[in-house]
Design an enzyme around this catalytic site. Structure first.
Site, PDB file in Angstrom:
ATOM      1  N   HIS A   1       0.738  -1.235  -0.030  1.00 11.34           N
ATOM      2  CA  HIS A   1      -0.035   0.032   0.099  1.00 11.34           C
ATOM      3  C   HIS A   1       0.856   1.204  -0.101  1.00 11.34           C
ATOM      4  CE1 HIS A   1       0.551  -0.741   4.474  1.00 11.34           C
ATOM      5  NE2 HIS A   1       0.540   0.780   4.384  1.00 11.34           N
TER       6      HIS A   1
ATOM      7  N   HIS B   1       3.892   7.539   3.122  1.00 13.23           N
ATOM      8  CA  HIS B   1       4.887   6.365   3.184  1.00 13.23           C
ATOM      9  C   HIS B   1       4.464   5.467   1.922  1.00 13.23           C
ATOM     10  CE1 HIS B   1       1.637   4.549   5.711  1.00 13.23           C
ATOM     11  NE2 HIS B   1       1.821   3.291   5.274  1.00 13.23           N
TER      12      HIS B   1
ATOM     13  N   GLU C   1       7.479   1.471   5.011  1.00 12.04           N
ATOM     14  CA  GLU C   1       7.075   0.485   6.088  1.00 12.04           C
ATOM     15  C   GLU C   1       7.259  -0.751   5.371  1.00 12.04           C
ATOM     16  OE1 GLU C   1       2.683  -0.946   7.698  1.00 12.04           O
ATOM     17  OE2 GLU C   1       2.824   0.754   6.682  1.00 12.04           O
TER      18      GLU C   1
END
Length: 146
Positions: free
Chosen positions: A8, A89, A138
């Protein structure tokens, strides 16, 4: 360590409701999860599903909408610098979070905080943007259903 798929892209927003309306009305999003609170991380999140290469919705990369939850939310600083919100992010999957953490530590990359459970219910950690080509990154363990 082997890099997995782009799971994502996190997008910080002052209002998930307004952002969901944008993704539905402007971008034609069909599937959006119900927003939910992550008090341990100080945020409210929901996911906008995108199609995969053959057009199957819910199989592609997701957009994670992130709204501050409370005055101590870690994304308040980001929104102060970026009042309209924006990309916060990128998140990549790995098969083994402990192996990935050791890999990045071995490379001298700065890991921000402990490994913890993320919005998908799997272990995650973040890497400092200054060590990752300017992108807060991440790393998450691949969810079991994948």
């Amino acid at each position: 360590m082997k890099l997995g798929r782009l799971n994502h892209i996190g997008v910080a927003t002052r209002s998930i409701a307004d952002s969901v309306a944008y993704y539905r009305e402007t971008m034609g999003a069909e599937q959006v999860t119900q927003p939910f609170d992550l008090p341990a991380q100080g945020v409210k999140v929901c996911f906008v599903d995108t199609p995969d290469a053959v057009g199957e919705v819910g199989k592609g990369t997701q957009i994670e909408l992130i709204e501050p939850l409370g005055e101590d939310s870690p994304i308040r600083g980001f929104l102060a610098k970026n009042p309209a919100g924006g990309q916060h992010h990128v998140c990549y999957e790995v098969t083994d979070i402990a192996e990935a953490r050791a890999w990045f530590e071995g490379l001298g990359k700065r890991i921000l905080g402990p490994t913890r459970v993320g919005a998908h219910g799997t272990p995650i950690f973040f890497l400092h943007p200054k060590d990752m080509m300017g992108q807060l990154t991440e790393i998450m363990e691949t969810p079991r259903e994948h």
